[in-house]
Design an enzyme around this catalytic site. Structure first.
Site, PDB file in Angstrom:
ATOM      1  N   LYS A  46       0.820  -1.207   0.000  1.00 18.97           N
ATOM      2  CA  LYS A  46       0.000   0.000   0.000  1.00 18.97           C
ATOM      3  C   LYS A  46       0.857   1.262   0.000  1.00 18.97           C
ATOM      4  CE  LYS A  46      -4.192  -1.818   0.630  1.00 18.97           C
ATOM      5  NZ  LYS A  46      -5.164  -1.767  -0.464  1.00 18.97           N
ATOM      6  N   THR A 141      -2.837  -7.185  11.173  1.00 19.29           N
ATOM      7  CA  THR A 141      -2.171  -6.977   9.883  1.00 19.29           C
ATOM      8  C   THR A 141      -2.805  -5.862   9.057  1.00 19.29           C
ATOM      9  OG1 THR A 141      -1.616  -9.321   9.883  1.00 19.29           O
ATOM     10  CG2 THR A 141      -1.394  -8.173   7.786  1.00 19.29           C
ATOM     11  N   CYS A 444     -20.288 -26.987  36.755  1.00 16.43           N
ATOM     12  CA  CYS A 444     -18.963 -27.340  36.237  1.00 16.43           C
ATOM     13  C   CYS A 444     -18.777 -28.856  36.228  1.00 16.43           C
ATOM     14  CB  CYS A 444     -17.874 -26.701  37.090  1.00 16.43           C
ATOM     15  SG  CYS A 444     -18.046 -24.910  37.229  1.00 16.43           S
TER      16      CYS A 444
HETATM   17  N1  3NM Z   1      -7.595  -8.135   3.915  1.00 14.39           N
HETATM   18  P1  3NM Z   1      -3.530 -11.938   8.509  1.00 14.39           P
HETATM   19  S1  3NM Z   1      -7.848  -8.836   6.321  1.00 14.39           S
HETATM   20  C1  3NM Z   1      -5.150  -8.115   3.557  1.00 14.39           C
HETATM   21  O1  3NM Z   1     -10.692  -8.430   5.547  1.00 14.39           O
HETATM   22  C2  3NM Z   1      -6.326  -8.333   4.381  1.00 14.39           C
HETATM   23  O2  3NM Z   1     -10.321  -7.913   3.498  1.00 14.39           O
HETATM   24  C3  3NM Z   1      -8.509  -8.370   4.831  1.00 14.39           C
HETATM   25  O3  3NM Z   1      -3.819 -10.696   7.546  1.00 14.39           O
HETATM   26  C4  3NM Z   1      -9.953  -8.225   4.633  1.00 14.39           C
HETATM   27  O4  3NM Z   1      -3.591 -13.159   7.664  1.00 14.39           O
HETATM   28  C5  3NM Z   1      -6.292  -8.739   5.717  1.00 14.39           C
HETATM   29  O5  3NM Z   1      -2.134 -11.650   8.979  1.00 14.39           O
HETATM   30  C6  3NM Z   1      -5.105  -9.056   6.533  1.00 14.39           C
HETATM   31  O6  3NM Z   1      -4.523 -11.877   9.607  1.00 14.39           O
HETATM   32  C7  3NM Z   1      -5.018 -10.510   6.908  1.00 14.39           C
HETATM   33 MG    MG Z   2      -7.783  -2.753  -1.659  1.00 12.01          MG
END
Ligand code: 3NM
Ligand code: MG
Length: 518
Positions: A46, A141, A444
């Site tokens: 990005k 992420t 439990c």
């Molecule tokens: N897109 P990880 S979540 C690049 O929800 C991306 O569209 C997403 O990263 C969406 O596998 C995401 O480390 C990151 O959790 C996923």
């Molecule tokens: Mg995009």
């Protein structure tokens, strides 16, 4: 490569930021991941300028071509055109699908991110080749994720794809890793339609050894999960048929003496061990997860009881859950006080997202807190509260069935009437005694009893759960009726007696339960 033949099973999305990639080399990471079994690569960056993007994409394409794996570019149709790679992946805020298709032509692969059924519908009608369904679980992420949709969200999308007989392929994304990949693939299935794969960033790019990580994920995705072997979601009984199975299951517990591994709270450890012994199981109270793999190999069941949850305890539950899932041994989850505090609500989410739970057992508010819509309901304490005052009783059995359908497991909701379901039929059990509510830890200990039954009879967890419930509650009735029982205090030892006596009477041929009028 014809685009219809693309294998989406392990879809790698790259990330060049230091937080994920660290000091590793992106090209080496991608090549290692391809060696480990990645079947599709998306270049996602990005931040870089156009020139740098094109240069990196060109190098990545040379690598993916060696492995006959498609390279897709995130967002940037211009970059895809420049390097002549196989396609693009576009998000909801990017260029439209129609514009991308016009630029790239009919043979390009175009994927679209979707997080609602409306977006999915638009993508399918617009001619997307695949959809990326997300965000499944919260992930550090991607910092701008809009909707956390959970397994239930993925199921909704697959239900749509299945009902509309769509040929559009699907992967899911967001927080997928080795601990949850097989669970996600398996539980996502809706109407026989399941995901074509999972998309990951950090599970491979942030791994110390990306090749090993990719290999492990490939294995998890391509082999049926061990825990699924004994799940018969189709099983339906008439009540009388289940009752006939109950004495058999009690006998099998007696004969096998299965291990009941309890990761439980401080309040009930002693009582739970005594209950396990008297229903015929072999209890171990072990909260240290490093033992879980060895214990799971002994063929018993795990009880995760969150009664006195701590940060360290939670990490132990997650590790043990993984060990039992990998061994294919059953797990019973008791979400004690799940709705009471934010800590418990979030612990419940993490546990349910971290592995497969065979049986969830809780009181009304605990079970409601495990449902997708229920997380915000406030619960008063960890005790169950008077039946029917908190929720509409008529809706309870539906809640139990829906949660069992969602999780593809067995759900037990205790109360004056207990509801048990495997997602097909809901069974109501009216046994028990009010003294059970006046002694701490009796809920439990029911979890412990159920663990013994499912460990001994894993081929039918619905019947095993009902057997545990009946053994337990009828023992309570018999104990409460005894002349020497004057109240909750004298009830406890009498209850242990009756758990034992029912088992022995059942083993010796008569049915201990039959004598109680069942
Ligand atoms: N897109 P990880 S979540 C690049 O929800 C991306 O569209 C997403 O990263 C969406 O596998 C995401 O480390 C990151 O959790 C996923
Ligand atoms: Mg995009």
């Amino acid at each position: 490569m014809r685009k219809q033949d693309v294998d989406y099973s392990l879809y790698l999305v790259t990330d060049s930021t230091p937080a994920i990639l660290g000091t590793k080399d992106l090209y080496q990471v991608v090549e290692a991941a391809l060696k480990g079994g990645v079947t599709c690569v998306q270049f996602r960056d990005k931040k870089s300028e156009t020139g740098a993007l094109i240069e990196t994409a060109r190098k990545l394409h040379a690598i993916t071509q060696k492995y006959h794996v498609p390279l897709l570019i995130n967002d940037r149709v211009d970059v895809a055109l420049a390097v002549e790679c196989e396609g693009v992946h576009i998000g909801q805020d990017d260029m439209t699908l129609a514009t991308a298709r016009k630029s790239l032509g009919p043979d390009a692969i175009i994927g679209v991110t979707v997080s609602t059924v409306e977006e999915l519908d638009t993508a399918c009608r617009g001619g997307a080749d695949y959809v990326g369904i997300g965000t499944v679980f919260a992930t550090p992420t991607k910092d701008d994720t809009k909707h956390i949709i959970g397994i239930e969200g993925v199921q909704r999308m697959l239900f749509y794809l299945s009902s509309s007989r769509s040929k559009v392929k699907s992967v899911c994304i967001g927080g997928i890793n080795a601990a949850n990949a097989s669970q996600v693939m398996w539980q996502s299935m809706a109407k026989q339609k399941t995901l074509d794969g999972v998309a990951v960033v950090s599970a491979i790019v942030a791994a110390e050894d990306p090749e090993a990580a990719a290999k492990d994920l490939t294995r998890l995705i391509k082999t049926p999960p061990a825990f699924a072997a004994n799940v018969k979601a189709e099983e339906q009984y008439r009540s009388a048929e289940i009752l006939e199975l109950v004495p058999e299951i009690i006998k099998v517990v007696h004969e096998k003496k299965p291990l009941s591994h309890n990761m439980t709270n401080l309040v009930v450890q002693n009582m739970a061990a005594n209950v396990a012994l008297n229903v015929g199981a072999s209890p171990i109270m072990a909260n240290y997860a490093e033992e879980a793999q060895d214990l799971a190999a002994l063929g018993g069941a795990l009880v995760v009881n969150m009664g006195t949850v701590t940060p360290e305890g939670l990490e132990n539950y997650l590790k043990a859950l993984k060990a039992y899932n990998e061994a294919g041994q059953p797990v019973v989850y008791d979400p004690v006080g799940a709705g009471a505090t934010e800590v418990r609500r979030s612990a419940t989410k993490r546990i349910l997202g971290a592995g497969y739970i065979d049986v969830i057992k809780g009181n009304q508010s605990e079970i409601v807190s495990c449902t997708p819509g229920g997380a915000k309901l406030q619960q008063r304490g960890v005790d169950s509260g008077p039946t029917g005052t908190d929720y509409d009783v008529a809706k309870l059995s539906g809640v139990v069935r829906d949660l069992a359908t969602l999780r593809k497991n067995v759900v037990v909701m205790t109360g004056t009437t207990d509801y048990v379901s495997n997602g097909k039929t809901v069974y109501a059990v009216g046994n028990g005694h009010e003294y059970l509510g006046m002694v701490t830890g009796t809920g439990c200990c029911l979890g412990t009893t159920i663990s013994a039954m499912v460990a001994a009879h894993p081929q039918d967890k619905l019947a095993a759960t009902i057997a545990g419930l009946l053994h337990y509650e009828i023992a309570a009735e018999l104990a409460a009726e005894r002349d020497d029982v004057r109240g909750p205090g004298t009830f406890v030892p009498a209850f242990l007696d009756e758990l034992y006596r029912i088992r022995m009477a059942t083993v010796q041929g008569g049915s201990g339960l039959a004598e109680a009028g069942q």
